[in-house]
Design an enzyme around this catalytic site. Structure first.
Site, mmCIF file in Angstrom:
data_model
loop_
_atom_site.group_PDB
_atom_site.id
_atom_site.type_symbol
_atom_site.label_atom_id
_atom_site.label_comp_id
_atom_site.label_asym_id
_atom_site.label_seq_id
_atom_site.Cartn_x
_atom_site.Cartn_y
_atom_site.Cartn_z
ATOM 1 N N TYR A 170 0.835 -1.206 0.000
ATOM 2 C CA TYR A 170 0.000 0.000 0.000
ATOM 3 C C TYR A 170 0.865 1.249 0.000
ATOM 4 C CZ TYR A 170 0.638 1.003 5.038
ATOM 5 O OH TYR A 170 1.162 1.319 6.264
ATOM 6 N N CYS A 171 0.250 2.354 -0.426
ATOM 7 C CA CYS A 171 0.887 3.669 -0.396
ATOM 8 C C CYS A 171 -0.152 4.675 0.070
ATOM 9 C CB CYS A 171 1.501 4.023 -1.756
ATOM 10 S SG CYS A 171 0.288 4.177 -3.091
ATOM 11 N N HIS A 172 -0.127 5.880 -0.448
ATOM 12 C CA HIS A 172 -1.073 6.914 -0.030
ATOM 13 C C HIS A 172 -2.446 6.685 -0.662
ATOM 14 C CE1 HIS A 172 -2.014 11.521 0.339
ATOM 15 N NE2 HIS A 172 -2.670 10.802 1.214
ATOM 16 N N ILE A 206 -3.579 4.034 2.050
ATOM 17 C CA ILE A 206 -3.852 4.355 3.450
ATOM 18 C C ILE A 206 -4.959 5.398 3.566
ATOM 19 C CG2 ILE A 206 -2.121 6.175 3.741
ATOM 20 C CD1 ILE A 206 -1.492 4.758 6.515
#
Length: 114
Positions: free
Chosen positions: A71-73, A100
């Site tokens: 995952y990232c932003h 996230i």
């Protein structure tokens, strides 16, 4: 003939939360940068920034056949990392759609967003 090791390239925050609740064996990989990780993170996540993944792929070698959720932003960087890891022979890597930010909206509204 289906390949039991293949998983969809994308998963949802809810699916990841369910994996956590079931104490499933998987690696939650955060590919954001250190300052983003320091600001907010999902408990239990391992940080390897996208900018360092090629140099640090050896750290993932023990997880080569394991389920990995990246995952990232918002999900863009993590999709690129997911695709790259699959190209490197990691068959069970998935991108967490929405990153996230979606986690904060759908799973844990107490998390700070940016």
């Amino acid at each position: 003939m289906s390949d039991e090791t293949s998983v969809p390239i994308e998963t949802t925050c809810l699916d990841v939360q369910n994996l956590q609740k079931q104490n499933a064996e998987f690696l939650l990989l955060d590919c954001r940068e250190q300052n983003e990780f320091d600001f907010v993170r999902i408990a239990g996540a391992t940080l390897i920034p996208m900018s360092e993944i090629q140099q640090r792929i050896g750290e993932l070698e023990p997880q080569r056949q394991s389920h990995i959720v990246v995952y990232c932003h918002h999900g863009g960087r993590s999709m690129r990392v997911t695709q790259w890891l699959r190209e490197q022979g990691f068959p069970k890597v998935q991108n967490m759609a929405g990153g996230i930010h979606a986690w904060a909206q759908d799973i844990d509204p107490s998390m700070p967003t940016y």
